[in-house]
Design a protein around this motif. Structure first.
Motif, PDB file in Angstrom:
ATOM      1  N   THR A   1       0.829  -1.208   0.000  1.00  0.00           N
ATOM      2  CA  THR A   1       0.000   0.000   0.000  1.00  0.00           C
ATOM      3  C   THR A   1       0.866   1.263   0.000  1.00  0.00           C
ATOM      4  N   TYR A   2       2.081   1.169   0.488  1.00  0.00           N
ATOM      5  CA  TYR A   2       3.001   2.302   0.410  1.00  0.00           C
ATOM      6  C   TYR A   2       3.269   2.640  -1.058  1.00  0.00           C
ATOM      7  N   ILE A   3       3.421   1.611  -1.875  1.00  0.00           N
ATOM      8  CA  ILE A   3       3.640   1.832  -3.312  1.00  0.00           C
ATOM      9  C   ILE A   3       2.440   2.534  -3.920  1.00  0.00           C
ATOM     10  N   GLY A   4       1.253   2.063  -3.587  1.00  0.00           N
ATOM     11  CA  GLY A   4       0.047   2.639  -4.162  1.00  0.00           C
ATOM     12  C   GLY A   4      -0.271   4.023  -3.662  1.00  0.00           C
ATOM     13  N   ASN A   5      -0.084   4.250  -2.369  1.00  0.00           N
ATOM     14  CA  ASN A   5      -0.512   5.514  -1.764  1.00  0.00           C
ATOM     15  C   ASN A   5       0.573   6.584  -1.705  1.00  0.00           C
ATOM     16  N   GLN A   6       1.746   6.253  -1.207  1.00  0.00           N
ATOM     17  CA  GLN A   6       2.786   7.261  -1.055  1.00  0.00           C
ATOM     18  C   GLN A   6       3.632   7.447  -2.321  1.00  0.00           C
ATOM     19  N   LEU A   7       3.837   6.376  -3.073  1.00  0.00           N
ATOM     20  CA  LEU A   7       4.631   6.486  -4.301  1.00  0.00           C
ATOM     21  C   LEU A   7       3.754   6.743  -5.532  1.00  0.00           C
ATOM     22  N   ASN A   8       2.473   6.880  -5.289  1.00  0.00           N
ATOM     23  CA  ASN A   8       1.509   7.208  -6.352  1.00  0.00           C
ATOM     24  C   ASN A   8       1.496   6.213  -7.512  1.00  0.00           C
ATOM     25  N   HIS A   9       1.438   4.941  -7.156  1.00  0.00           N
ATOM     26  CA  HIS A   9       1.276   3.872  -8.143  1.00  0.00           C
ATOM     27  C   HIS A   9       0.008   3.077  -7.831  1.00  0.00           C
ATOM     28  N   PRO A  10      -1.151   3.747  -7.755  1.00  0.00           N
ATOM     29  CA  PRO A  10      -2.379   3.019  -7.402  1.00  0.00           C
ATOM     30  C   PRO A  10      -2.785   1.984  -8.457  1.00  0.00           C
ATOM     31  N   ILE A  11      -2.428   2.221  -9.710  1.00  0.00           N
ATOM     32  CA  ILE A  11      -2.773   1.249 -10.756  1.00  0.00           C
ATOM     33  C   ILE A  11      -1.973  -0.033 -10.553  1.00  0.00           C
ATOM     34  N   TYR A  12      -0.693   0.106 -10.204  1.00  0.00           N
ATOM     35  CA  TYR A  12       0.116  -1.081  -9.901  1.00  0.00           C
ATOM     36  C   TYR A  12      -0.526  -1.852  -8.746  1.00  0.00           C
ATOM     37  N   LEU A  13      -0.858  -1.146  -7.668  1.00  0.00           N
ATOM     38  CA  LEU A  13      -1.432  -1.798  -6.490  1.00  0.00           C
ATOM     39  C   LEU A  13      -2.719  -2.524  -6.856  1.00  0.00           C
ATOM     40  N   PHE A  14      -3.573  -1.879  -7.641  1.00  0.00           N
ATOM     41  CA  PHE A  14      -4.825  -2.495  -8.064  1.00  0.00           C
ATOM     42  C   PHE A  14      -4.553  -3.746  -8.907  1.00  0.00           C
TER      43      PHE A  14
ATOM     44  N   PRO B   1      -7.638   4.325  -0.086  1.00  0.00           N
ATOM     45  CA  PRO B   1      -6.435   5.148   0.109  1.00  0.00           C
ATOM     46  C   PRO B   1      -6.120   5.352   1.588  1.00  0.00           C
ATOM     47  N   TYR B   2      -4.851   5.591   1.851  1.00  0.00           N
ATOM     48  CA  TYR B   2      -4.403   5.937   3.202  1.00  0.00           C
ATOM     49  C   TYR B   2      -5.107   7.222   3.617  1.00  0.00           C
ATOM     50  N   ASN B   3      -5.505   7.297   4.884  1.00  0.00           N
ATOM     51  CA  ASN B   3      -6.243   8.449   5.367  1.00  0.00           C
ATOM     52  C   ASN B   3      -5.643   8.883   6.702  1.00  0.00           C
ATOM     53  N   ASN B   4      -5.527  10.167   6.924  1.00  0.00           N
ATOM     54  CA  ASN B   4      -4.957  10.674   8.169  1.00  0.00           C
ATOM     55  C   ASN B   4      -5.937  10.640   9.339  1.00  0.00           C
TER      56      ASN B   4
END
Length: 176
Positions: free
Chosen positions: A33-46, A90-93
């Motif tokens: 999820t770090y890849i998808g959320n912080q590194l902005n690769h949500p398509i990879y994560l999906f 997505p990660y949420n604060n």
């Protein structure tokens, strides 16, 4: 045709999707999820979640049908769909929602493992024993690193899909 596609899925798509994190993150600390959320690769994560969940869903379903196991088809589909959906959160604060994606992922993967405990006894054959040993190793890695790391996620996704696929195709008489 379908048999060829399963080989492409397991040995090409799954391999590529599970190797990429080694180039992007410290897989022994960060998670997918770090890849998808912080590194902005949500398509990879999906795509990674979709590929993993497809393998868990399809190969389990075919094995259970082959073994004449009466499993709950709707629950199995919802569990695998939940794996995909949880990775899309997505990660949420906000404190309560901060780790929702993590806890939902844990819930759905644990549910998948529990399905196997309910439907296939350990003494059925060597493949079921390998499945449970693989699951045990996944737990060992999680405790060894102190949390669910990318390595833990990659290990479980990759090896489980390969084991299930191998289990399915080893019977030459079985038709996809």
């Amino acid at each position: 045709m379908m048999k060829s596609l399963t080989y492409i899925h397991v040995y090409l798509i799954q391999t590529i999707l599970n190797i990429l994190p080694f180039f992007w993150i410290d897989v022994f600390y960060d998670n997918q999820t770090y890849i998808g959320n912080q590194l902005n690769h949500p398509i990879y994560l999906f795509l990674w979640a979709l590929s993993s969940a497809f393998g868990f869903y399809y190969y389990s379903k075919k094995i259970w049908e082959k073994q004449n196991v009466k499993y709950n088809k709707k629950n199995h589909a919802l569990i695998c769909l939940g794996m995909i959906l949880s990775s899309s959160i997505p990660y949420n604060n906000i404190t309560i929602l901060k780790d929702l994606h993590v806890w939902l992922s844990i819930l759905f993967v644990a549910s998948f493992i529990m399905e196997w405990f309910f439907y296939i006894p350990v003494n059925l054959n060597k493949n079921s024993i390998l499945f449970f040993v693989n699951t045990g190793l996944s737990f060992v890695f999680t405790f060894m690193f102190g949390h669910i790391t990318g390595f833990c996620e990659i290990y479980f996704s990759f090896t489980t899909t390969i084991l299930l696929h191998h289990w399915l195709v080893q019977d030459k008489s079985y038709q996809f």
